[in-house]
Design a protein around this motif. Structure first.
Motif, PDB file in Angstrom:
ATOM      1  N   ARG A 166       3.918 104.860  25.618  1.00  0.00           N
ATOM      2  CA  ARG A 166       4.335 104.502  26.698  1.00  0.00           C
ATOM      3  C   ARG A 166       4.614 103.143  26.968  1.00  0.00           C
ATOM      4  NH1 ARG A 166       1.436 102.995  30.738  1.00  0.00           N
ATOM      5  NH2 ARG A 166      -0.446 103.633  29.873  1.00  0.00           N
ATOM      6  N   LYS A 180      -6.029 115.026  34.585  1.00  0.00           N
ATOM      7  CA  LYS A 180      -6.128 113.557  35.224  1.00  0.00           C
ATOM      8  C   LYS A 180      -6.714 112.628  34.280  1.00  0.00           C
ATOM      9  CE  LYS A 180      -5.723 115.206  40.073  1.00  0.00           C
ATOM     10  NZ  LYS A 180      -4.307 114.475  40.291  1.00  0.00           N
ATOM     11  N   ALA A 235      -6.837 105.407  34.882  1.00  0.00           N
ATOM     12  CA  ALA A 235      -5.722 104.379  34.875  1.00  0.00           C
ATOM     13  C   ALA A 235      -5.717 103.620  33.909  1.00  0.00           C
ATOM     14  CB  ALA A 235      -5.770 103.733  36.359  1.00  0.00           C
ATOM     15  N   ASP A 253      -2.760 105.542  32.378  1.00  0.00           N
ATOM     16  CA  ASP A 253      -2.308 106.944  31.990  1.00  0.00           C
ATOM     17  C   ASP A 253      -2.195 107.821  33.149  1.00  0.00           C
ATOM     18  OD1 ASP A 253      -2.179 106.087  29.243  1.00  0.00           O
ATOM     19  OD2 ASP A 253      -4.618 106.510  29.083  1.00  0.00           O
ATOM     20  N   PRO A 254      -0.889 108.571  33.115  1.00  0.00           N
ATOM     21  CA  PRO A 254      -0.323 109.319  34.350  1.00  0.00           C
ATOM     22  C   PRO A 254      -0.916 110.686  33.926  1.00  0.00           C
ATOM     23  CG  PRO A 254       1.421 108.892  32.604  1.00  0.00           C
ATOM     24  CD  PRO A 254       0.430 108.042  32.317  1.00  0.00           C
ATOM     25  N   ASP A 255      -1.139 111.308  34.992  1.00  0.00           N
ATOM     26  CA  ASP A 255      -1.605 112.698  34.984  1.00  0.00           C
ATOM     27  C   ASP A 255      -0.305 113.566  34.193  1.00  0.00           C
ATOM     28  OD1 ASP A 255      -3.345 112.078  36.865  1.00  0.00           O
ATOM     29  OD2 ASP A 255      -2.550 113.109  38.517  1.00  0.00           O
ATOM     30  N   GLU A 298       5.422 116.093  32.935  1.00  0.00           N
ATOM     31  CA  GLU A 298       5.026 114.552  33.071  1.00  0.00           C
ATOM     32  C   GLU A 298       5.887 113.878  33.954  1.00  0.00           C
ATOM     33  OE1 GLU A 298       3.349 112.609  29.308  1.00  0.00           O
ATOM     34  OE2 GLU A 298       4.477 114.449  28.189  1.00  0.00           O
ATOM     35  N   PRO A 328       6.762 112.354  37.402  1.00  0.00           N
ATOM     36  CA  PRO A 328       5.693 112.086  38.733  1.00  0.00           C
ATOM     37  C   PRO A 328       6.159 113.216  39.466  1.00  0.00           C
ATOM     38  CG  PRO A 328       6.487 109.914  37.640  1.00  0.00           C
ATOM     39  CD  PRO A 328       7.384 110.988  36.883  1.00  0.00           C
TER      40      PRO A 328
END
Length: 280
Positions: free
Chosen positions: A17, A223, A226, A228-230, A244, A246
């Protein structure tokens, strides 16, 4: 000898990412980055998605191309070195495939809707064995899969930062005697015991609840700390899907919140589970 399959970790996802963000900040397209380095576009894309394990030299070349300077450069190179760190799941690559176990192990919170079977993190070995035998007939293979499942469960009891688990189960799970009455009774009492852990919340959605947000099937939301996104995860007979975007993950969170509100609270759920266990 065929090398074991690569199971990408949260570190690989995070590195990918951040490399994608660096490329976009440099206003370089995937195809242009690949052409500059003599790579395929697929190699760049797979590094950015975490599906390929990049070497430290690969990361250095990308950072040079994108003009990334210290201290961000040092952080990303350190992360690249961490990508190769082994997790417990590397000993079970013969029976574990895909990134789920690595993602789950790194999650600080696991939210799950379970409409058909007890979630793996809460299964007894005997219940897990019966579930595994549905799709796998080799006894040694089943044993390996059960051992891997028991290993997975340690994330709830590890001394350092155990994960939080919040699960909503369909009531019909309680009445489906997987493995027979004795196996199921032990499984139900295991649920009651696990629900006493401070990091575990267990609720039952009653059959009489009517329409609800989980009618389309099981899902899990993982989860992470932070930034890193859920990640949402859904599973079916023919495979698994990782969600992935949002918007999609947000939808799963909304669905879980609805199920949580519609289900019995923790105390009433425990009483219902015990009542079903006593009736067996």
């Amino acid at each position: 000898m065929t090398s074991p399959p690569y199971i990408p970790s949260v570190r690989a996802r995070s590195l990918g990412r951040r490399l994608r963000e660096a490329r976009e900040a440099a206003d370089i397209r995937v195809g242009a980055a690949a052409a500059s380095l003599g790579w395929s576009q697929g190699k760049v894309s797979h590094i950015e998605s975490g599906r390929n394990r990049p070497s430290e030299r690969d990361v250095e070349l990308l950072l040079d191309l994108y003009g990334v300077r210290r201290p961000q450069r040092d952080e990303l190179l350190a992360l690249a070195r961490e990508v190769d760190r082994r997790g417990w799941w590397n000993d079970y690559t013969d029976v574990l495939h895909g990134p789920y176990v690595a993602l789950e192990d790194a999650a600080h919170t696991v939210l799950g809707w379970a409409p058909q079977v007890v979630p793996g993190l809460l299964q007894t070995p005997e219940y897990a064995t019966e579930i595994m035998r549905i799709a796998h007939t080799d006894d040694e293979d089943v044993e390996r899969r059960v051992r891997a499942r028991v290993q997975r469960q340690l994330l709830l009891t590890r001394p350092s930062s155990p994960a939080s688990l919040h699960v909503v189960l369909s009531e019909q799970i309680l009445h489906n005697p997987v493995g027979g009455p004795d196996v199921m009774r032990d499984q139900l009492y295991r649920l009651v015991s696990e629900a006493h852990r401070p990091n575990v919340t267990l609720q039952i959605l009653e059959t009489a609840s009517g329409a609800h947000a989980g009618l389309e099937g099981m899902f899990i939301v993982l989860k992470f700390p932070a930034p890193d996104p859920d990640v949402a995860y859904v599973e079916g007979v023919h495979g698994v899907v990782y969600l992935e975007s949002p918007q999609t993950v947000a939808d799963c969170n909304v669905r879980f919140e609805s199920l949580h509100k519609q289900a019995l609270d923790s105390d009433a759920s425990a009483e219902l589970i015990k009542a079903v266990a006593r009736s067996m």
